[in-house]
Design a protein around this motif. Structure first.
Motif, PDB file in Angstrom:
ATOM      1  N   PRO A 352       1.297   4.911  -3.355  1.00 54.23           N
ATOM      2  CA  PRO A 352       2.676   4.652  -3.942  1.00 54.23           C
ATOM      3  C   PRO A 352       2.430   3.132  -4.372  1.00 54.23           C
ATOM      4  O   PRO A 352       1.403   2.197  -3.976  1.00 54.23           O
ATOM      5  CB  PRO A 352       3.076   4.315  -2.387  1.00 54.23           C
ATOM      6  CG  PRO A 352       2.102   4.302  -1.397  1.00 54.23           C
ATOM      7  CD  PRO A 352       1.352   5.252  -2.044  1.00 54.23           C
ATOM      8  N   ILE A 353       3.126   2.702  -5.370  1.00 52.72           N
ATOM      9  CA  ILE A 353       3.095   1.297  -6.081  1.00 52.72           C
ATOM     10  C   ILE A 353       4.490   0.424  -5.614  1.00 52.72           C
ATOM     11  O   ILE A 353       5.511   0.953  -5.313  1.00 52.72           O
ATOM     12  CB  ILE A 353       3.556   1.467  -7.539  1.00 52.72           C
ATOM     13  CG1 ILE A 353       2.344   2.479  -8.357  1.00 52.72           C
ATOM     14  CG2 ILE A 353       3.505   0.323  -8.342  1.00 52.72           C
ATOM     15  CD1 ILE A 353       2.543   2.833  -9.503  1.00 52.72           C
ATOM     16  N   VAL A 354       3.948  -0.757  -5.455  1.00 52.77           N
ATOM     17  CA  VAL A 354       5.009  -2.056  -4.900  1.00 52.77           C
ATOM     18  C   VAL A 354       4.957  -2.914  -6.350  1.00 52.77           C
ATOM     19  O   VAL A 354       3.798  -3.532  -6.474  1.00 52.77           O
ATOM     20  CB  VAL A 354       4.502  -2.507  -3.900  1.00 52.77           C
ATOM     21  CG1 VAL A 354       5.536  -3.796  -3.585  1.00 52.77           C
ATOM     22  CG2 VAL A 354       4.830  -1.831  -2.634  1.00 52.77           C
ATOM     23  N   ALA A 355       5.729  -2.817  -6.979  1.00 51.27           N
ATOM     24  CA  ALA A 355       5.755  -3.662  -8.223  1.00 51.27           C
ATOM     25  C   ALA A 355       6.935  -4.830  -8.105  1.00 51.27           C
ATOM     26  O   ALA A 355       7.732  -4.463  -7.737  1.00 51.27           O
ATOM     27  CB  ALA A 355       6.141  -2.993  -9.538  1.00 51.27           C
ATOM     28  N   ILE A 374       7.897   1.631  -5.709  1.00 48.71           N
ATOM     29  CA  ILE A 374       9.481   0.747  -5.842  1.00 48.71           C
ATOM     30  C   ILE A 374       8.986  -0.305  -6.864  1.00 48.71           C
ATOM     31  O   ILE A 374       7.989  -0.927  -6.839  1.00 48.71           O
ATOM     32  CB  ILE A 374       9.676   0.397  -4.469  1.00 48.71           C
ATOM     33  CG1 ILE A 374       8.537  -0.661  -4.001  1.00 48.71           C
ATOM     34  CG2 ILE A 374      10.058   1.460  -3.496  1.00 48.71           C
ATOM     35  CD1 ILE A 374       8.993  -1.469  -2.942  1.00 48.71           C
ATOM     36  N   ALA A 375      10.285  -0.742  -7.516  1.00 43.68           N
ATOM     37  CA  ALA A 375      10.200  -1.760  -8.379  1.00 43.68           C
ATOM     38  C   ALA A 375      11.336  -2.909  -7.957  1.00 43.68           C
ATOM     39  O   ALA A 375      12.220  -2.409  -7.967  1.00 43.68           O
ATOM     40  CB  ALA A 375      10.283  -1.423  -9.941  1.00 43.68           C
ATOM     41  N   LEU A 384      11.693  -6.100   0.076  1.00 43.74           N
ATOM     42  CA  LEU A 384      10.263  -5.925  -0.067  1.00 43.74           C
ATOM     43  C   LEU A 384       9.589  -5.906   1.384  1.00 43.74           C
ATOM     44  O   LEU A 384       8.780  -5.016   1.624  1.00 43.74           O
ATOM     45  CB  LEU A 384       9.562  -7.366  -0.903  1.00 43.74           C
ATOM     46  CG  LEU A 384       8.239  -7.362  -0.727  1.00 43.74           C
ATOM     47  CD1 LEU A 384       7.445  -6.437  -1.568  1.00 43.74           C
ATOM     48  CD2 LEU A 384       7.664  -8.871  -1.278  1.00 43.74           C
ATOM     49  N   LYS A 385      10.061  -6.540   2.271  1.00 43.02           N
ATOM     50  CA  LYS A 385       9.478  -6.335   3.655  1.00 43.02           C
ATOM     51  C   LYS A 385       9.726  -4.973   4.333  1.00 43.02           C
ATOM     52  O   LYS A 385       8.876  -4.502   5.112  1.00 43.02           O
ATOM     53  CB  LYS A 385      10.097  -7.441   4.454  1.00 43.02           C
ATOM     54  CG  LYS A 385       9.930  -8.951   4.383  1.00 43.02           C
ATOM     55  CD  LYS A 385      10.278 -10.035   5.013  1.00 43.02           C
ATOM     56  CE  LYS A 385      10.212  -9.905   6.489  1.00 43.02           C
ATOM     57  NZ  LYS A 385      10.453 -11.003   7.571  1.00 43.02           N
ATOM     58  N   GLN A 386      10.990  -4.547   4.142  1.00 42.61           N
ATOM     59  CA  GLN A 386      11.318  -3.467   4.551  1.00 42.61           C
ATOM     60  C   GLN A 386      10.545  -2.243   3.901  1.00 42.61           C
ATOM     61  O   GLN A 386      10.172  -1.334   4.518  1.00 42.61           O
ATOM     62  CB  GLN A 386      12.661  -2.974   4.281  1.00 42.61           C
ATOM     63  CG  GLN A 386      13.746  -3.933   5.168  1.00 42.61           C
ATOM     64  CD  GLN A 386      13.388  -3.874   6.709  1.00 42.61           C
ATOM     65  OE1 GLN A 386      13.170  -2.714   7.325  1.00 42.61           O
ATOM     66  NE2 GLN A 386      13.213  -5.183   7.443  1.00 42.61           N
ATOM     67  N   SER A 387      10.157  -2.263   2.655  1.00 45.90           N
ATOM     68  CA  SER A 387       9.478  -1.497   2.136  1.00 45.90           C
ATOM     69  C   SER A 387       7.974  -1.401   2.259  1.00 45.90           C
ATOM     70  O   SER A 387       7.692  -0.469   2.545  1.00 45.90           O
ATOM     71  CB  SER A 387       9.522  -1.627   0.541  1.00 45.90           C
ATOM     72  OG  SER A 387      10.923  -1.418  -0.041  1.00 45.90           O
ATOM     73  N   LEU A 388       7.417  -2.450   2.694  1.00 45.44           N
ATOM     74  CA  LEU A 388       6.224  -2.587   3.229  1.00 45.44           C
ATOM     75  C   LEU A 388       5.797  -1.955   4.514  1.00 45.44           C
ATOM     76  O   LEU A 388       5.218  -1.305   4.837  1.00 45.44           O
ATOM     77  CB  LEU A 388       5.762  -4.049   3.206  1.00 45.44           C
ATOM     78  CG  LEU A 388       5.354  -4.565   1.694  1.00 45.44           C
ATOM     79  CD1 LEU A 388       5.161  -6.271   1.703  1.00 45.44           C
ATOM     80  CD2 LEU A 388       4.458  -3.983   0.811  1.00 45.44           C
ATOM     81  N   LEU A 389       7.255  -2.464   5.395  1.00 44.58           N
ATOM     82  CA  LEU A 389       7.221  -1.749   6.657  1.00 44.58           C
ATOM     83  C   LEU A 389       7.348  -0.377   6.757  1.00 44.58           C
ATOM     84  O   LEU A 389       6.901   0.571   7.533  1.00 44.58           O
ATOM     85  CB  LEU A 389       8.273  -2.305   7.697  1.00 44.58           C
ATOM     86  CG  LEU A 389       8.089  -3.535   8.200  1.00 44.58           C
ATOM     87  CD1 LEU A 389       9.269  -4.159   8.641  1.00 44.58           C
ATOM     88  CD2 LEU A 389       6.744  -3.648   9.325  1.00 44.58           C
ATOM     89  N   GLY A 390       8.163   0.241   5.652  1.00 39.48           N
ATOM     90  CA  GLY A 390       8.128   1.765   5.648  1.00 39.48           C
ATOM     91  C   GLY A 390       6.660   2.394   5.445  1.00 39.48           C
ATOM     92  O   GLY A 390       6.705   3.326   5.906  1.00 39.48           O
ATOM     93  N   TYR A 391       6.078   1.735   4.267  1.00 42.81           N
ATOM     94  CA  TYR A 391       4.878   2.406   3.990  1.00 42.81           C
ATOM     95  C   TYR A 391       3.906   2.195   5.173  1.00 42.81           C
ATOM     96  O   TYR A 391       3.141   3.019   5.289  1.00 42.81           O
ATOM     97  CB  TYR A 391       4.273   1.696   2.699  1.00 42.81           C
ATOM     98  CG  TYR A 391       4.922   1.917   1.437  1.00 42.81           C
ATOM     99  CD1 TYR A 391       5.630   3.215   1.246  1.00 42.81           C
ATOM    100  CD2 TYR A 391       5.174   0.921   0.443  1.00 42.81           C
ATOM    101  CE1 TYR A 391       6.003   3.656   0.027  1.00 42.81           C
ATOM    102  CE2 TYR A 391       5.666   1.372  -0.798  1.00 42.81           C
ATOM    103  CZ  TYR A 391       6.351   2.648  -0.825  1.00 42.81           C
ATOM    104  OH  TYR A 391       6.938   3.155  -2.091  1.00 42.81           O
ATOM    105  N   PHE A 392       3.966   1.112   5.988  1.00 44.98           N
ATOM    106  CA  PHE A 392       3.193   1.006   7.027  1.00 44.98           C
ATOM    107  C   PHE A 392       3.458   1.813   8.019  1.00 44.98           C
ATOM    108  O   PHE A 392       2.312   2.352   8.578  1.00 44.98           O
ATOM    109  CB  PHE A 392       2.834  -0.532   7.483  1.00 44.98           C
ATOM    110  CG  PHE A 392       2.445  -0.709   8.584  1.00 44.98           C
ATOM    111  CD1 PHE A 392       1.110  -0.647   8.788  1.00 44.98           C
ATOM    112  CD2 PHE A 392       2.979  -1.010  10.117  1.00 44.98           C
ATOM    113  CE1 PHE A 392       0.256  -0.886   9.756  1.00 44.98           C
ATOM    114  CE2 PHE A 392       2.082  -1.032  11.270  1.00 44.98           C
ATOM    115  CZ  PHE A 392       0.740  -1.357  10.958  1.00 44.98           C
TER     116      PHE A 392
END
Length: 426
Positions: A352-355, A374-375, A384-392
């Motif tokens: 997954p990409i985080v842009a 996600i962009a 951003l924090k929630q997306s990173l936690l979701g990927y984690f």
């Protein structure tokens, strides 16, 4: 059909600038087009990747001519500064030394449009004879360096050849242009040359819709969008990093220093013990001093794995081993058009990409359409924090992966087919 391709970057040059035309040349013969590649005999490349030499078809005709480069002379005074500036790494204004400011002024005002301009006249003379002797009626120039478009301009005026000007990046609106300390007359000359190229070439090639829109205000000539893409890499399936590795691959310039990311990661490390125990920030490629200082400022140094510059093949391996891939772009109107070449390799990595970049960036639409990550823009810290936690969370469950759709349109072979159609219409 025989086509002369005029490019500065060619193996053993490393970095993203070499990939586009290396791959086009690889696939053009399959579409009935014979590429002839013109490159400098003695270039000053800021990055080298000898592994790319293996990707050059031995049957490809490659012609070379000597170049005089100011970067080669400047290296005698300051090799480190010369290498950084020639690769686009410009120090923050507040931290520039007197020598760095002088080098930037000289680069911007005395060598227009860039430091490879001394190759223009010798190349026009050399190629005029070659084109006549070998019955070539179509040429392509690719920039940056945009001085190569002046070679095309000269050959168009002298011989009347069909000319396609390929812009991998914009000219006067590229991010670093305003850092060159240009005088009013130098700025005017840049814009005049840009307009002359755009109105004289038979067709303009660009890599993004925003650049097309920008150029349509300057020329009525046909403009074709052919993005960069991915190639089929013969790399065995890689085991994923054991750590929750968030990887940035490529040059990490000072202007791309994402405070929103460092703040978010620092807060996640502070608030989440599991995240702290598993997190790793992986940096691959040249990283500016300002970025490293910011990482240190937010207490993230213990989590950094800085691998430095690696070969393209190793970079692809690291992409596929990493848990999450970072794409960072400067937060400005001028960078909306930038679609980094690495995006397409990211998309086929199944990671997954985080842009993070400007709102309305062209690459954001590609990420959305292909379901590859996600962009976000620079104001979306909580998202951003929630997306990173979701990927984690997915990483902890062993299910972290991207499920891409519609990628075939971005394969190098498919894109070369589109280029071949453009060439055959000329």
């Amino acid at each position: 059909m025989k086509v002369l391709i005029i490019t500065y970057y060619w193996p053993p040059a490393g970095g993203p600038g070499v990939q586009r035309w290396l791959k086009f040349v690889k696939y053009l013969p399959g579409y009935g087009i014979e590429p002839v590649v013109y490159i400098p005999e003695n270039p000053t490349y800021p990055l080298l990747d000898n592994g790319l030499l293996d990707e050059v078809n031995p049957d490809t005709t490659i012609i070379k001519h000597k170049i005089m480069e100011p970067y080669a002379w400047a290296a005698a005074f300051s090799k480190g500064n010369t290498k950084k500036i020639s690769s686009g790494i410009i120090p923050n204004k507040k931290r520039q030394s007197v020598l760095q400011r002088l080098m930037l002024w000289v680069r911007g005002n005395l060598f227009i449009p860039d430091a490879r301009v001394l190759w223009v006249k010798p190349s026009i003379a050399y190629l005029s004879a070659y084109i006549k002797q070998n019955n070539i009626d179509t040429i392509i120039t690719t920039g940056p360096p945009h001085s190569l478009h002046l070679i095309g301009l000269g050959l168009k005026k002298r011989l009347g050849v069909t000319w396609l000007a390929d812009f991998r990046d914009p000219w006067t609106t590229i991010g670093y242009h305003k850092e060159l300390k240009l005088s009013a007359s130098a700025e005017a000359k840049h814009k005049a040359l840009e307009k002359e190229v755009l109105t004289t070439a038979d067709t303009i090639l660009v890599t993004s819709p925003t650049t097309k829109k920008e150029f349509e205000a300057l020329t009525s000539k046909p403009i074709e969008v052919i993005t960069n893409g991915y190639d089929v890499e013969k790399i065995a399936k890689q085991p994923l990093d054991e750590k929750f590795s968030i990887a940035h691959i490529g040059s990490f310039l000072s202007e791309r220093n994402p405070q929103i990311l460092w703040e978010s990661l620092a807060e996640l490390v502070s608030d989440n013990a599991d995240f702290k125990a598993h997190f790793q920030l992986k940096l691959i490629g040249a990283v500016s001093r300002e970025v490293l200082d910011s990482i240190n400022k937010f207490g993230l140094n213990p989590y950094v794995n800085n691998l430095g510059y690696v070969s393209h093949s190793e970079a692809v391996i690291q992409q596929r081993k990493s848990q999450v891939l970072l794409l960072i772009e400067i937060d400005s109107e001028e960078t909306k058009c930038i679609i980094p070449g690495k995006l397409f390799e990211y998309m086929v990595s199944e990671r997954p990409i985080v842009a993070i970049g400007p709102q309305g960036a062209d690459y954001a639409e590609i990420i959305k359409q292909t379901n590859t990550g996600i962009a976000l823009n620079y104001s979306e810290k909580e998202k951003l924090k929630q997306s990173l936690l979701g990927y984690f969370d997915q990483y902890q469950k062993g299910s972290l992966q991207s499920y891409a759709i519609g990628l075939q349109q971005y394969s190098r072979k498919s894109l070369t087919g589109r280029l071949a159609e453009v060439l055959k219409r000329q």
